[in-house]
Enzyme design. Structure first.
Site, PDB file in Angstrom:
ATOM      1  N   ASP B 191       0.811  -1.197   0.000  1.00  0.00           N
ATOM      2  CA  ASP B 191       0.000   0.000   0.000  1.00  0.00           C
ATOM      3  C   ASP B 191       0.858   1.267   0.000  1.00  0.00           C
ATOM      4  O   ASP B 191       0.437   2.317  -0.461  1.00  0.00           O
ATOM      5  CB  ASP B 191      -0.891  -0.049   1.243  1.00  0.00           C
ATOM      6  CG  ASP B 191      -1.933   1.033   1.218  1.00  0.00           C
ATOM      7  OD1 ASP B 191      -2.602   1.142   0.173  1.00  0.00           O
ATOM      8  OD2 ASP B 191      -2.072   1.754   2.213  1.00  0.00           O
ATOM      9  N   LEU B 272      -8.210   6.441   1.158  1.00  0.00           N
ATOM     10  CA  LEU B 272      -8.187   7.505   0.169  1.00  0.00           C
ATOM     11  C   LEU B 272      -6.855   7.605  -0.540  1.00  0.00           C
ATOM     12  O   LEU B 272      -6.663   8.425  -1.407  1.00  0.00           O
ATOM     13  CB  LEU B 272      -8.487   8.846   0.856  1.00  0.00           C
ATOM     14  CG  LEU B 272      -9.950   9.039   1.236  1.00  0.00           C
ATOM     15  CD1 LEU B 272     -10.125  10.306   2.022  1.00  0.00           C
ATOM     16  CD2 LEU B 272     -10.823   9.064  -0.007  1.00  0.00           C
ATOM     17  N   ARG B 273      -5.921   6.734  -0.136  1.00  0.00           N
ATOM     18  CA  ARG B 273      -4.599   6.836  -0.727  1.00  0.00           C
ATOM     19  C   ARG B 273      -4.650   6.652  -2.249  1.00  0.00           C
ATOM     20  O   ARG B 273      -3.952   7.332  -2.989  1.00  0.00           O
ATOM     21  CB  ARG B 273      -3.669   5.789  -0.117  1.00  0.00           C
ATOM     22  CG  ARG B 273      -2.225   6.194  -0.176  1.00  0.00           C
ATOM     23  CD  ARG B 273      -1.359   5.039   0.230  1.00  0.00           C
ATOM     24  NE  ARG B 273      -1.554   4.665   1.619  1.00  0.00           N
ATOM     25  CZ  ARG B 273      -0.847   5.177   2.609  1.00  0.00           C
ATOM     26  NH1 ARG B 273       0.066   6.060   2.356  1.00  0.00           N
ATOM     27  NH2 ARG B 273      -1.062   4.801   3.851  1.00  0.00           N
ATOM     28  N   GLY B 274      -5.519   5.732  -2.681  1.00  0.00           N
ATOM     29  CA  GLY B 274      -5.651   5.474  -4.108  1.00  0.00           C
ATOM     30  C   GLY B 274      -6.025   6.741  -4.872  1.00  0.00           C
ATOM     31  O   GLY B 274      -5.397   7.091  -5.869  1.00  0.00           O
ATOM     32  N   VAL B 277      -3.076   9.303  -4.870  1.00  0.00           N
ATOM     33  CA  VAL B 277      -1.984   8.906  -5.759  1.00  0.00           C
ATOM     34  C   VAL B 277      -2.408   9.066  -7.210  1.00  0.00           C
ATOM     35  O   VAL B 277      -1.655   9.594  -8.033  1.00  0.00           O
ATOM     36  CB  VAL B 277      -1.550   7.458  -5.462  1.00  0.00           C
ATOM     37  CG1 VAL B 277      -0.623   6.958  -6.555  1.00  0.00           C
ATOM     38  CG2 VAL B 277      -0.866   7.375  -4.132  1.00  0.00           C
TER      39      VAL B 277
END
Lengths: 525, 335
Positions: B191, B272-274, B277
């Site tokens: 991740d 929310l990292r997706g 990024v």
């Protein structure tokens, strides 16, 4: 005649060829081979397959440091000599493989790896890929010719464009996917030309290089040449393409048991066995922070002790000006601690016979997948053995790659007789190997128990049951679990479970939860 | 190390090259994971990229390569006058490395000779403002992985041991490579990588021949080969520098944000990292292509890189994540 003297001469001229892997048991042949290498390349620096960074790259020389009051480092083995000998190379730790691979990439050293592995045990792929030459040693010593003299090699050797493409094409034909294979073959061809004093690589050099470098890497058998059925065969030799000549050279160099080797390699996956599968299960080396404590029975961690004592030296010296050297107190002592966890290995032994009926086989596969996902969360290793027809086969050596396991399992065909005893025997072999590597094996047997092939291959139900019992008795002490995939619980299998002292679960009534509980229980013991 | 293989001379592997260029344009994207067969030029690409990047200005003698004197850690001694330009640091994190070496530890030499408690910075300090490269990342020991996770998250390395209490900036682009057949990567570490690519050996025989031809030219006549590719590398460097400048000016319309959120929702990526990024990668890609606003073209191009390793997936699922991403992109953004 053995190509070893030639190989030694090539390595002497160009360390960029990486090195040579000598595969074979210890014996006169190995000694003779190492002698030839030493005579051509100079003294060999011996490494150890489980050595750590300190010995390899140098460490703080405690005695000298204490005496002089400044840090003195010892030179590591890598600094000692450019020719490295790695005995028992099949036991190389992933760490060492990675470190040596980086070292070899710098073209500074030549590695002579002595691989004494049996069956699937082999040098980690990271290193094998960087050594140009792979040689299987004969069982008995044979006379090795003299190492070709250095001569007067030309400054540069050119490679005709056509030969370059031939080499790459040949590598592709043989299933050598790693570009390093073709690259090293090219380099070896150059070296051969230089040795002969030529300034350009000839077809002869290329075919010899292909034979030395590409043949041992082949993962696919080249198509056999078309039978010379037409009477005009002789004229064919004149129009033969260079590619054919290269291919013939390789074919001649392929060992006779190539099919068995290919099968074994296929079982290890297309790119060969990775260092992951070779990982020591028992991570003996995982160090924990050193612990303070006076009289203990562990090893003293000298560096940590020095670290603990160092800041106080000025103050202590003031208190005792007559003392020389560092002043230690009891509470400076630090002890080395290691965490020792033994990795678990689940050996799935799956009955793929006709009697296990294809529908049941699908259920068995489902059960294995369920167990696999648990293995994933526990980070266990898994291995796969299947038995059907006349024998058993290790489909997958111990690995952590579940994707591979699942792929192999899905591709497992069903049908044929039920050689239960063979399956158990194969599982036992694997369990023994695993235990030697420090893992804790657990055998998960999925079968309907209707074994009908005896160990000698005859179709004899009674003898088969007897054989299965016999193998099972040899397995006692190994954790096991038996999942009965038959439509009705089989009394033979229940007896087998008793012999093994293993939990017995008839699959029809084993729901997911019971299955996982049973495996957990088997693993916990 | 002498001149690495030129970045522009790498044959094919467009996904990997794009991903690496994007992290060079915007380091906050957060690293690249390159998974694939042996000998596909993973390490070559990392080293080539570092050689390609413009040098950075750093305070002389600063152990963490700080740009300004005010940023230098207070424990740093021997700071020189002014700044000098250094190559973008690329630090190798070898397997089996000790914890001390990664985080830094008490400087034994100074402790022994001067009796003073001084900090000897480790690899994390050296990698600040540059790249931290881990080959065979899937074989890395768990306790080192834990360390990295923490630092990669906070951008700061905190050392509390042996009576030392030290902190320093550790912002780096994490580049990992490995072969999935040798073991899986922990989901937590997976991740942390912003982008991920799968590389495979070229299937085309002409490509293969070209790979060997260039590699051979590089090894036999290095000077001539580097000269031959100098111009391409320089042009690429200029584009990256220009893109870095243009990055702030790239417009992100509401519709693009909506597309990104829709895509992540449809794929069910955790957290929310997706989204973040993907947004950054799309913006960097737009800047690199000299466009002024993020459009669907950009999102579509980088979505597989940013999302393929974030799918909530059954660990046993076949590696069909690429197809899943493609399918969702088709459905969400239209063909």
């Amino acid at each position: 005649m053995s190509p070893l003297p030639l190989i030694a001469a090539l390595l002497r001229a160009d360390p960029g060829l990486g090195g040579v892997v000598l595969r074979g048991r210890a014996g006169p042949a190995q000694t003779a081979a190492l002698d030839v290498c030493a005579s051509a390349l100079g003294p060999l620096t011996a490494l150890h397959p489980a050595m750590g960074p300190e010995a390899l790259d140098g460490e703080v020389d405690a005695a000298a440091s204490l005496a002089s009051g400044r840090v003195i480092r010892t030179a590591g083995l890598l600094a000692r000599g450019p020719v490295l000998r790695l005995p028992s190379a099949e036991r190389t730790t992933p760490w060492l493989a990675a470190r040596l691979a980086r070292h070899l990439d710098g073209c500074r050293s030549v590695l002579i790896a002595v691989d004494e592995g049996i069956d699937a045990e082999a040098l980690p792929q990271a290193l094998a890929a960087r050594c140009a030459f792979h040689l299987t040693l004969p069982d008995r010593a044979e006379p090795l010719g003299p190492v070709p003299p250095e001569g007067d090699p030309p400054a540069t050797v050119t490679v005709p464009e056509a030969l370059l493409s031939e080499i790459v094409t040949l590598a592709a034909t043989l299933g050598v996917d790693d570009p390093r294979g073709a690259m090293l073959a090219l380099r070896a061809a150059r070296g051969l030309a230089a040795l002969a004093g030529r300034t350009a690589v000839t077809l002869e050099d290329a075919s010899r290089a292909a034979e030395l470098v590409l043949a041992p890497r082949a993962t696919r058998l080249p198509e056999p040449p078309p039978e010379a059925s037409d009477p005009e065969a002789p004229s064919e030799t004149e129009t033969r393409l260079p590619e054919d000549i290269l291919l013939d050279a390789v074919r001649a160099a392929l060992p006779t048991d190539i099919l068995a080797q290919l099968a074994r390699r296929a079982a290890r996956g297309a790119t060969g066995q990775g260092s992951g599968a070779k990982r020591r299960g028992n991570r003996r080396g995982r160090p924990l922070p050193a612990r303070a404590g006076g009289a203990g029975n562990g090893r003293i961690d000298l560096v940590a002790t020095l670290r603990a004592a160092a800041p106080w030296q000025t103050i202590r010296r003031r208190a005792a000006p007559e003392r020389r050297g560092p002043i230690f107190r009891q509470d400076d002592l630090r002890h080395r601690r290691f965490e020792e966890t033994s990795d678990r290995l689940l050996i799935f032994t799956v009955d793929a016979s006709g009697s296990a009926a294809l529908a049941r086989l699908a259920e068995a596969k489902g059960a294995v997948e369920l167990l696999l996902s648990q293995a994933y969360s526990r980070r266990d290793h898994v291995a796969l053995v299947a038995f059907r027809g006349t024998g058993a086969e290790a489909l997958l050596p111990p690995t952590r790659s579940l994707v591979q396991t699942k792929r192999r399992l899905a591709a497992l065909p069903g049908g044929g007789a039920t050689p239960l005893a063979h399956g158990l025997r194969e599982a036992r072999t694997m369990a023994v190997t695993a235990r030697r590597k420090g893992m804790t094996p657990t055998i998960v047997l999925l079968t309907d128990g209707r074994g009908n092939v005896a160990l000698d291959g005859t179709r004899d139900r009674a003898q088969a049951a007897e054989d299965a019992q016999r193998v099972a008795r040899g397995l006692r002490g190994t954790d096991a679990i038996i999942l009965d995939t038959g439509a009705r619980p089989s009394p033979t299998l229940r007896r087998l479970a008793e012999t093994l002292d293993a939990p017995y679960l008839p699959l029809p009534r084993a729901d997911a939860q019971r299955l996982s509980q049973a495996v957990d229980a088997a693993c916990a013991s | 190390m002498t001149h690495p293989f030129p970045f522009s001379a790498i044959v094919g592997q467009d996904g990997m090259k794009t991903a690496m260029i994007l992290t060079a344009v915007d380091p906050t994207i957060g690293g690249v994971l390159v998974f694939g067969d042996r000998g596909t030029g993973k390490s070559t690409a990392v080293r080539a990229l570092a050689a390609l990047l413009p040098p950075i200005e750093a305070v002389r003698g600063c152990p963490v390569n700080s740009a300004r004197r005010a940023d230098c850690p207070d424990w740093a001694t021997d700071l020189g006058k002014g700044t000098h330009s250094i190559a973008t640091p690329v630090v190798d994190l070898p397997l089996g490395v000790s914890e001390d070496r990664v985080t830094g530890a008490l400087d034994i030499e100074r402790a022994l000779t001067l009796g003073e408690k001084a900090f000897q910075p480790g690899l994390l300090a050296a990698a600040n403002r540059g790249y931290l490269y881990i080959d065979e990342v899937n074989l890395l020991e768990d306790h080192i992985v834990d360390l990295l996770l923490d630092v990669a998250q906070s951008g700061e390395n905190v050392v509390e041991r042996e009576g030392l209490s030290i902190r320093h900036a550790a912002r780096f682009v994490l580049v990992g490579s490995g072969n999935p057949e040798e073991g899986e990567l922990r989901p937590q570490l997976l991740d942390r990588f912003g982008l991920s690519v799968d590389v495979a050996s070229p299937k085309d025989i002409d490509d293969r021949i070209e790979v060997i031809r260039r590699r051979d030219a590089y090894e036999t006549d290095r000077t001539a080969f580097l000269l031959r590719w100098q111009a391409e590398d320089a042009a690429l460097r200029a584009r990256i520098v220009a893109a870095r400048k243009a990055l702030r000016a790239v417009d992100t319309p509401e519709a693009a944000l909506r597309d990104i959120a829709g895509l992540c929702l449809a794929l069910g990526s955790d957290g929310l990292r997706g989204e973040l990024v993907l947004l950054r990668a799309a913006r960097a890609f737009a800047a690199f292509r000299d466009d002024t606003a993020v459009t669907r073209t950009h999102i579509r191009a980088v979505a597989p890189l940013a999302l393929r390793h974030r799918l909530r997936r059954d660990p046993l699922d076949e590696a069909g994540s690429d197809t899943r991403v493609e399918r969702v992109i088709e459905a969400e953004l239209g063909a």
